[in-house]
Design a protein around this motif. Sequence first.
Motif, PDB file in Angstrom:
ATOM      1  N   ASP A  53       0.853  -1.190   0.000  1.00 56.21           N
ATOM      2  CA  ASP A  53       0.000   0.000   0.000  1.00 56.21           C
ATOM      3  C   ASP A  53       0.897   1.251   0.000  1.00 56.21           C
ATOM      4  OD1 ASP A  53       0.807  -0.984   2.578  1.00 56.21           O
ATOM      5  OD2 ASP A  53      -0.226   0.748   3.419  1.00 56.21           O
ATOM      6  N   ASP A  54       0.355   2.393  -0.323  1.00 60.17           N
ATOM      7  CA  ASP A  54       1.084   3.671  -0.331  1.00 60.17           C
ATOM      8  C   ASP A  54       2.458   3.517  -0.993  1.00 60.17           C
ATOM      9  OD1 ASP A  54       1.933   6.228   0.067  1.00 60.17           O
ATOM     10  OD2 ASP A  54       2.337   6.002   2.204  1.00 60.17           O
ATOM     11  N   LEU A  55       2.423   3.054  -2.230  1.00 65.85           N
ATOM     12  CA  LEU A  55       3.673   2.725  -2.927  1.00 65.85           C
ATOM     13  C   LEU A  55       4.611   3.926  -3.051  1.00 65.85           C
ATOM     14  CD1 LEU A  55       4.517   0.002  -3.824  1.00 65.85           C
ATOM     15  CD2 LEU A  55       3.790   0.527  -6.145  1.00 65.85           C
ATOM     16  N   GLY A  56       4.019   5.129  -3.244  1.00 68.39           N
ATOM     17  CA  GLY A  56       4.853   6.332  -3.375  1.00 68.39           C
ATOM     18  C   GLY A  56       5.665   6.570  -2.114  1.00 68.39           C
ATOM     19  N   GLY A  57       4.985   6.488  -0.964  1.00 70.79           N
ATOM     20  CA  GLY A  57       5.660   6.675   0.326  1.00 70.79           C
ATOM     21  C   GLY A  57       6.713   5.602   0.540  1.00 70.79           C
ATOM     22  N   ARG A  58       6.400   4.394   0.141  1.00 68.51           N
ATOM     23  CA  ARG A  58       7.347   3.282   0.312  1.00 68.51           C
ATOM     24  C   ARG A  58       8.597   3.503  -0.545  1.00 68.51           C
ATOM     25  NH1 ARG A  58       5.546  -0.917   3.106  1.00 68.51           N
ATOM     26  NH2 ARG A  58       3.350  -0.839   3.714  1.00 68.51           N
ATOM     27  N   ILE A  59       8.384   3.975  -1.767  1.00 65.78           N
ATOM     28  CA  ILE A  59       9.544   4.203  -2.649  1.00 65.78           C
ATOM     29  C   ILE A  59      10.419   5.326  -2.073  1.00 65.78           C
ATOM     30  CG2 ILE A  59      10.240   5.001  -4.959  1.00 65.78           C
ATOM     31  CD1 ILE A  59       7.754   3.358  -5.981  1.00 65.78           C
ATOM     32  N   ALA A  60       9.756   6.343  -1.497  1.00 70.54           N
ATOM     33  CA  ALA A  60      10.523   7.438  -0.867  1.00 70.54           C
ATOM     34  C   ALA A  60      11.346   6.896   0.301  1.00 70.54           C
ATOM     35  CB  ALA A  60       9.576   8.539  -0.394  1.00 70.54           C
ATOM     36  N   ASP A  61      10.729   6.007   1.098  1.00 68.41           N
ATOM     37  CA  ASP A  61      11.457   5.392   2.232  1.00 68.41           C
ATOM     38  C   ASP A  61      12.630   4.560   1.731  1.00 68.41           C
ATOM     39  OD1 ASP A  61       9.824   6.516   4.056  1.00 68.41           O
ATOM     40  OD2 ASP A  61       8.646   4.716   4.480  1.00 68.41           O
ATOM     41  N   LEU A  62      12.407   3.865   0.615  1.00 69.85           N
ATOM     42  CA  LEU A  62      13.481   3.045   0.024  1.00 69.85           C
ATOM     43  C   LEU A  62      14.657   3.943  -0.377  1.00 69.85           C
ATOM     44  CD1 LEU A  62      14.644   0.459  -1.349  1.00 69.85           C
ATOM     45  CD2 LEU A  62      13.297   1.046  -3.354  1.00 69.85           C
ATOM     46  N   ALA A  63      14.329   5.072  -1.017  1.00 70.51           N
ATOM     47  CA  ALA A  63      15.393   5.986  -1.457  1.00 70.51           C
ATOM     48  C   ALA A  63      16.144   6.552  -0.265  1.00 70.51           C
ATOM     49  CB  ALA A  63      14.792   7.114  -2.302  1.00 70.51           C
ATOM     50  N   ARG A  64      15.372   6.950   0.760  1.00 69.77           N
ATOM     51  CA  ARG A  64      16.009   7.513   1.967  1.00 69.77           C
ATOM     52  C   ARG A  64      16.879   6.476   2.649  1.00 69.77           C
ATOM     53  NH1 ARG A  64      11.414  10.733   2.741  1.00 69.77           N
ATOM     54  NH2 ARG A  64      10.256   8.979   3.565  1.00 69.77           N
ATOM     55  N   GLY A  65      16.318   5.281   2.831  1.00 73.03           N
ATOM     56  CA  GLY A  65      17.042   4.249   3.582  1.00 73.03           C
ATOM     57  C   GLY A  65      18.221   3.691   2.825  1.00 73.03           C
ATOM     58  N   ALA A  66      18.009   3.376   1.545  1.00 80.41           N
ATOM     59  CA  ALA A  66      19.068   2.694   0.791  1.00 80.41           C
ATOM     60  C   ALA A  66      20.090   3.684   0.235  1.00 80.41           C
ATOM     61  CB  ALA A  66      18.447   1.874  -0.341  1.00 80.41           C
TER      62      ALA A  66
END
Length: 509
Positions: A53-66
């Motif tokens: 769910d909330d794929l946009g937010g998840r992708i942002a978290d991926l960019a921040r984290g990774a």
Amino acid sequence: MEATREIYWNVGHGLLVLVPMYLLTLAAVAVLVNELMRRIEVYKRGRPLNRTDDLGGRIADLARGALLQTRVLRVKGPGTAHGLFFWGFLLLFIGTCLIVVQADFTDPVFGIKFLKGTFYKIFSVVLDLAGLLATVMLGGLLVRRYLIRPEGLESKKDDAAMHGVLFAILISGFVIEGARMAVTELGTPLAAWSPVGLIFAKAMAGMGEESLRSLHSTTWWLHLFLVMAFIVLIPLTKFRHILTTSANYLFADRGPKGALTTIDLEDEERETFGAAQISDLTWKDIFDTDACTQCKRCQDRCPAHTTDKPLSPMKVVNQIGEVAFNAPEANLVETISKDALWSCTTCRACQEICPATIEHVNKIVEMRRNMVLMEGEFPGEEVMAAADNTEVNGNPLGLAFASRGDWAKDTSARLMAEDADVDILYFVGCYASFDRRNIMVAKSFLKICDAAGIKVGILGAEEKCCGEPVRKMGNEYLYQSLAPWPRTIATSALTWKPSITRYFCTAWS
Ligand code: SF4
Ligand code: SF4
């Protein structure tokens, strides 16, 4: 003369080089994909869970984290070194990709060479410094792991293989560069744009061209084999965290912090509650075990571990992984041990600090639920008595429910049953109602409200435990019989006085 260099200098760019090079790459990637597919089959042994769910937010978290390494950098020292190493290695990877793209695609197909002029100079200096940064940081991490040896940081074969391969890749890269520069660039202005390569070139300058060429081609092939070994080792060692930890940022829990999963106790098809087998956990619980880098941060922050209780959140995660991948029929509770599972305070310190966003608490609570709901087990008679008291008296202390509001007799708080003309409803909670030290907190809260001119109402004898403590102990059944209370209060409050739009709880604050 325009600044550039001959790609594949000395090794050649013919089929004798390209065919084995691409075949090796293909074989290494095939091993990587095959092993990842095998692991995905193991993740699938877990129960379904929606984490897309909330794929946009998840992708942002991926960019921040990774990419930004935000969670890794939270711990100074090793975290900073890991972040700097990662960025250095990432730049080297991007640089290698650019070389391959020009040499094997844009140049032969379109006749376009972009690694030249000012861009090449910047490319050269950035990659050189990135390599230096990665090497120094890796050196620091090696010293920490093998010489300083922080307590609890176990070094296994995986670690030796990973650090060895990375170090060999970086050093062989500089040797290749140094040998090439010693023959082609030494004494030219271009050499200054590769400062680290220049040091290597100067050190090798006395070897003579033939030896340098021979050293260059041998190291070039060795470097290629090392890179292939790195790709193969990704799924077979802790290197896999490059993929799994990154993916874990994408799949992280985006719900309220600390929220536990709710069991549908009405589900008649359900034969067991909680987790005793690996198939009782979700796919994400199993995936988490692959994302763990065994950095021991969770263990260092765990109040149970630091007070010598038999619990290490890192070990719990790793033991679940052992069961999932090597002994899927094994009993999780017995593997981890009941003592370890009961030692958890559910404080979430482990989750807060974990750089891989691993969710420890739900796993532990799921196993507790199995012990409590399926086996009728509690960690001791006191806890069982507290649960019984909660059920009978509405508080774990076993004190008379009728005296719940006594603490407020000499305060400005009004009993809702007598006077509902208040601004907020205060859900006091068990300990702030009965425990002397916590009563002081409740009274202080009232003083603040008095000073602010806020009229506070309490339920007194009508209030009872919200059920959260028994829930964390694994007694979801008792929790669900108590949990509707706070909601009922909120609803009732609205009925008593529609202007009450907020209620406050000491236990939740
Ligand atoms: S669970 Fe997280 S914090 Fe604990 S060892 Fe694994 S990666 Fe580190
Ligand atoms: S939630 Fe449990 S395992 Fe995690 S830090 Fe707190 S006590 Fe330790």
